[in-house]
Write a protein that holds these residues in place. Structure first.
Motif, PDB file in Angstrom:
ATOM      1  N   HIS A   1      24.388 -29.719 -46.959  1.00 26.94           N
ATOM      2  CA  HIS A   1      23.881 -31.086 -47.041  1.00 26.94           C
ATOM      3  C   HIS A   1      23.033 -31.426 -45.814  1.00 26.94           C
ATOM      4  N   LEU A   2      23.576 -31.134 -44.623  1.00 27.71           N
ATOM      5  CA  LEU A   2      22.847 -31.492 -43.396  1.00 27.71           C
ATOM      6  C   LEU A   2      21.526 -30.735 -43.306  1.00 27.71           C
ATOM      7  N   GLN A   3      21.569 -29.473 -43.672  1.00 29.67           N
ATOM      8  CA  GLN A   3      20.326 -28.691 -43.608  1.00 29.67           C
ATOM      9  C   GLN A   3      19.295 -29.217 -44.608  1.00 29.67           C
ATOM     10  N   SER A   4      19.772 -29.670 -45.768  1.00 29.80           N
ATOM     11  CA  SER A   4      18.835 -30.215 -46.757  1.00 29.80           C
ATOM     12  C   SER A   4      18.204 -31.511 -46.241  1.00 29.80           C
ATOM     13  N   LYS A   5      18.848 -32.143 -45.272  1.00 28.87           N
ATOM     14  CA  LYS A   5      18.309 -33.379 -44.673  1.00 28.87           C
ATOM     15  C   LYS A   5      17.460 -33.057 -43.433  1.00 28.87           C
ATOM     16  N   GLY A   6      17.223 -31.764 -43.167  1.00 34.19           N
ATOM     17  CA  GLY A   6      16.384 -31.370 -42.028  1.00 34.19           C
ATOM     18  C   GLY A   6      17.139 -31.300 -40.712  1.00 34.19           C
ATOM     19  N   ILE A   7      18.473 -31.320 -40.778  1.00 34.69           N
ATOM     20  CA  ILE A   7      19.284 -31.288 -39.551  1.00 34.69           C
ATOM     21  C   ILE A   7      19.790 -29.858 -39.316  1.00 34.69           C
ATOM     22  N   ASP A   8      19.527 -29.363 -38.122  1.00 31.77           N
ATOM     23  CA  ASP A   8      19.851 -27.970 -37.814  1.00 31.77           C
ATOM     24  C   ASP A   8      21.331 -27.830 -37.441  1.00 31.77           C
ATOM     25  N   SER A   9      22.195 -27.979 -38.452  1.00 31.09           N
ATOM     26  CA  SER A   9      23.627 -27.812 -38.249  1.00 31.09           C
ATOM     27  C   SER A   9      23.943 -26.318 -38.393  1.00 31.09           C
ATOM     28  N   ARG A  10      24.871 -25.835 -37.570  1.00 29.92           N
ATOM     29  CA  ARG A  10      25.161 -24.388 -37.603  1.00 29.92           C
ATOM     30  C   ARG A  10      26.657 -24.103 -37.585  1.00 29.92           C
ATOM     31  N   VAL A  11      26.971 -22.835 -37.856  1.00 34.78           N
ATOM     32  CA  VAL A  11      28.371 -22.407 -37.770  1.00 34.78           C
ATOM     33  C   VAL A  11      28.503 -21.401 -36.632  1.00 34.78           C
ATOM     34  N   PHE A  12      29.200 -21.800 -35.611  1.00 32.70           N
ATOM     35  CA  PHE A  12      29.547 -20.870 -34.522  1.00 32.70           C
ATOM     36  C   PHE A  12      31.069 -20.729 -34.525  1.00 32.70           C
ATOM     37  N   TYR A  13      31.618 -19.725 -35.154  1.00 35.85           N
ATOM     38  CA  TYR A  13      31.071 -18.467 -35.615  1.00 35.85           C
ATOM     39  C   TYR A  13      31.647 -18.195 -37.004  1.00 35.85           C
ATOM     40  N   PRO A  14      30.862 -17.718 -37.949  1.00 41.00           N
ATOM     41  CA  PRO A  14      31.343 -17.610 -39.333  1.00 41.00           C
ATOM     42  C   PRO A  14      32.354 -16.487 -39.586  1.00 41.00           C
ATOM     43  N   ILE A  15      32.367 -15.473 -38.740  1.00 39.18           N
ATOM     44  CA  ILE A  15      33.345 -14.370 -38.926  1.00 39.18           C
ATOM     45  C   ILE A  15      34.088 -14.146 -37.610  1.00 39.18           C
ATOM     46  N   PRO A  16      35.410 -14.298 -37.626  1.00 36.76           N
ATOM     47  CA  PRO A  16      36.134 -14.054 -36.370  1.00 36.76           C
ATOM     48  C   PRO A  16      36.023 -12.581 -35.976  1.00 36.76           C
ATOM     49  N   LEU A  17      36.211 -12.320 -34.701  1.00 31.64           N
ATOM     50  CA  LEU A  17      35.912 -10.966 -34.203  1.00 31.64           C
ATOM     51  C   LEU A  17      36.813  -9.887 -34.791  1.00 31.64           C
ATOM     52  N   HIS A  18      38.082 -10.214 -35.079  1.00 33.77           N
ATOM     53  CA  HIS A  18      38.980  -9.158 -35.582  1.00 33.77           C
ATOM     54  C   HIS A  18      38.581  -8.718 -36.995  1.00 33.77           C
ATOM     55  N   LEU A  19      37.707  -9.501 -37.654  1.00 27.97           N
ATOM     56  CA  LEU A  19      37.257  -9.108 -39.001  1.00 27.97           C
ATOM     57  C   LEU A  19      35.814  -8.603 -39.005  1.00 27.97           C
ATOM     58  N   GLN A  20      35.228  -8.440 -37.839  1.00 25.93           N
ATOM     59  CA  GLN A  20      33.861  -7.893 -37.755  1.00 25.93           C
ATOM     60  C   GLN A  20      33.903  -6.385 -37.998  1.00 25.93           C
ATOM     61  N   LYS A  21      32.880  -5.913 -38.694  1.00 26.76           N
ATOM     62  CA  LYS A  21      32.807  -4.493 -39.031  1.00 26.76           C
ATOM     63  C   LYS A  21      32.896  -3.597 -37.772  1.00 26.76           C
ATOM     64  N   CYS A  22      32.206  -4.027 -36.729  1.00 31.41           N
ATOM     65  CA  CYS A  22      32.142  -3.184 -35.519  1.00 31.41           C
ATOM     66  C   CYS A  22      33.509  -3.015 -34.857  1.00 31.41           C
ATOM     67  N   PHE A  23      34.450  -3.916 -35.170  1.00 24.52           N
ATOM     68  CA  PHE A  23      35.786  -3.815 -34.558  1.00 24.52           C
ATOM     69  C   PHE A  23      36.845  -3.328 -35.554  1.00 24.52           C
ATOM     70  N   LYS A  24      36.362  -2.779 -36.670  1.00 17.58           N
ATOM     71  CA  LYS A  24      37.292  -2.298 -37.697  1.00 17.58           C
ATOM     72  C   LYS A  24      38.255  -1.254 -37.125  1.00 17.58           C
ATOM     73  N   TYR A  25      37.724  -0.434 -36.200  1.00 16.22           N
ATOM     74  CA  TYR A  25      38.536   0.658 -35.635  1.00 16.22           C
ATOM     75  C   TYR A  25      39.767   0.141 -34.887  1.00 16.22           C
ATOM     76  N   LEU A  26      39.770  -1.149 -34.575  1.00 12.52           N
ATOM     77  CA  LEU A  26      40.919  -1.706 -33.847  1.00 12.52           C
ATOM     78  C   LEU A  26      42.115  -1.960 -34.775  1.00 12.52           C
ATOM     79  N   GLY A  27      41.841  -1.959 -36.080  1.00 13.20           N
ATOM     80  CA  GLY A  27      42.942  -1.994 -37.052  1.00 13.20           C
ATOM     81  C   GLY A  27      43.477  -3.367 -37.413  1.00 13.20           C
TER      82      GLY A  27
END
Ligand SMILES: Cc1ncc(COP(=O)(O)O)c(C=O)c1O
Length: 368
Positions: free
Chosen positions: A303-329
């Motif tokens: 909704h906010l973006q459709s109104k031209g407002i630069d709303s963001r998500v910091f951060y959409p994927i927590p680090l323990h679920l990031q692909k690069c940290f998969k090896y941590l189990g």
């Protein structure tokens, strides 16, 4: 209306002449790496936070890696960091061969949960845990008394990731000066931003400061005498002089963010969104102004973006679920608060130069 997340052109315009002059001096002197421009900024930055030493480096990620190396932490050592932060906190750990050990976050502040850290330290770990990296996320300090107490008990080093909170205060002391080292990022979008990449390490230890200066410069103390395996993590002189000009305005800029946040809080109270919670022990410099949606941030963002407002998500994927940290189990469900935060938080634009019209337009759009 279009409202960006921040407007650096507006920030730079009033101080442009001062900056141009500082950059011209660097070009005239043809001294582009380290040198007196970097030393001057280091002195002024150390004075600003009331730390004994500040060491200028290439960026905030390297500031973390170098701090760990200087503290004797490396391959195979466990380093506790929050599961909900920017990638670089844990990336800096993993890239020197150490092992990120994730902790959950506090449900209200979104900073590392002392309880979660305690749980890790009281169970049997496969790795020797040597350090904790609390992150002062979004511009307010983590619960440093709680962290430092555990660090003392378990003989751990503490590196404060101050990338988002340079200028914030914990019980009257500047963020980044309470642990063994404080790492700072001057990525252009930070409250104090360079004209490229730059970073800083704060410490009160002379020995650490000396080690850091050697490590950042190829292990050199005197040219071509490499004492240790160092890295090329030096600070550019142009970045240092730009930062030195901007540093004088930082408090003024940070202070201007606070009434904007208060205005949002006041006008958005009574809705279904949770406004930022600021504990008594910390000030908030609102690097980000973050709202929490009851279930999912998706509808709000769209909704906010459709109104031209630069709303963001910091951060959409927590680090323990990031692909690069998969090896941590790690797996889904390991850090419920981090996972919820990733689904529910979203930002509203906040920067010192915002106009009344912009703020009201944002409030109206959120209410809609
Ligand atoms: C919490 C946190 N840690 C570390 C960093 C890394 O800083 P840099 O981008 O200067 O390497 C950032 C910045 O982006 C950050 O937000």
């Amino acid at each position: 209306m279009k409202i960006s997340a921040l407007d650096l052109k507006k920030q730079i315009a009033p101080i442009r002449k001062e900056i141009d002059l500082a950059i011209k001096e660097v070009i005239d002197n043809s001294s582009f790496i380290l040198g007196s421009g970097v030393s001057r900024f280091e002195e002024n930055a150390a004075k600003y936070v009331n730390a004994r030493y500040a060491v200028g480096v290439s960026n905030g990620t390297d500031a973390i890696s170098l701090s760990l190396l200087a503290l004797g932490i490396g391959r195979g050592d466990g380093v506790i960091c929050p599961a909900f932060t920017y990638y670089a906190t844990a990336g800096a750990v993993a890239n020197i061969g150490a092992r990120p050990v994730f902790a959950d976050i506090d449900r209200d502040t979104y900073n590392i949960s002392v309880e979660s850290v305690k749980k890790i330290l009281t169970k049997k770990n496969k790795f020797k845990i040597r350090a904790i990296i609390p992150v002062h996320l979004y511009g307010q300090c983590a619960d440093m008394d709680g962290i430092l107490k555990l660090a003392r008990k378990y003989k751990l080093k503490v590196i404060e990731d101050t990338a988002q909170a340079f200028g914030a205060e914990y019980k009257g002391k500047k963020a980044g000066t309470l642990g063994d080292c404080g790492s700072v990022s001057f990525y252009p979008g930070k409250n104090l931003g360079a004209f490229g990449d730059a970073g800083l390490i704060l410490t009160n230890s002379k020995t650490l400061a000396e080690k850091l200066k050697i490590l950042r410069n190829q292990g050199n103390k005197n040219k071509y005498h490499h004492l240790v395996l160092g890295r090329n993590n030096r600070m550019d002189t142009i970045q240092a002089v730009v930062l030195d000009v901007k540093l004088k305005y930082l408090d003024e800029w940070n202070k201007k963010r606070q009434p904007i946040a208060e205005y949002y809080n006041l006008n958005l109270s009574g809705l279904n969104f949770k406004t930022p919670f600021v504990p008594d022990y910390t000030t908030h410099i609102y690097h980000q102004y973050v709202l929490r949606a009851p279930v999912s941030n998706k509808g709000s963002i769209e909704h906010l973006q459709s109104k031209g407002i630069d709303s963001r998500v910091f951060y959409p994927i927590p680090l323990h679920l990031q692909k690069c940290f998969k090896y941590l189990g790690y797996k889904v469900g390991d850090f419920p608060e981090a996972e919820k935060a990733a689904k529910q938080l979203f930002t509203l634009p906040i920067y010192p130069e915002m106009t009344q019209e912009e703020k009201d337009y944002i409030i109206c759009s959120v209410k809609n």
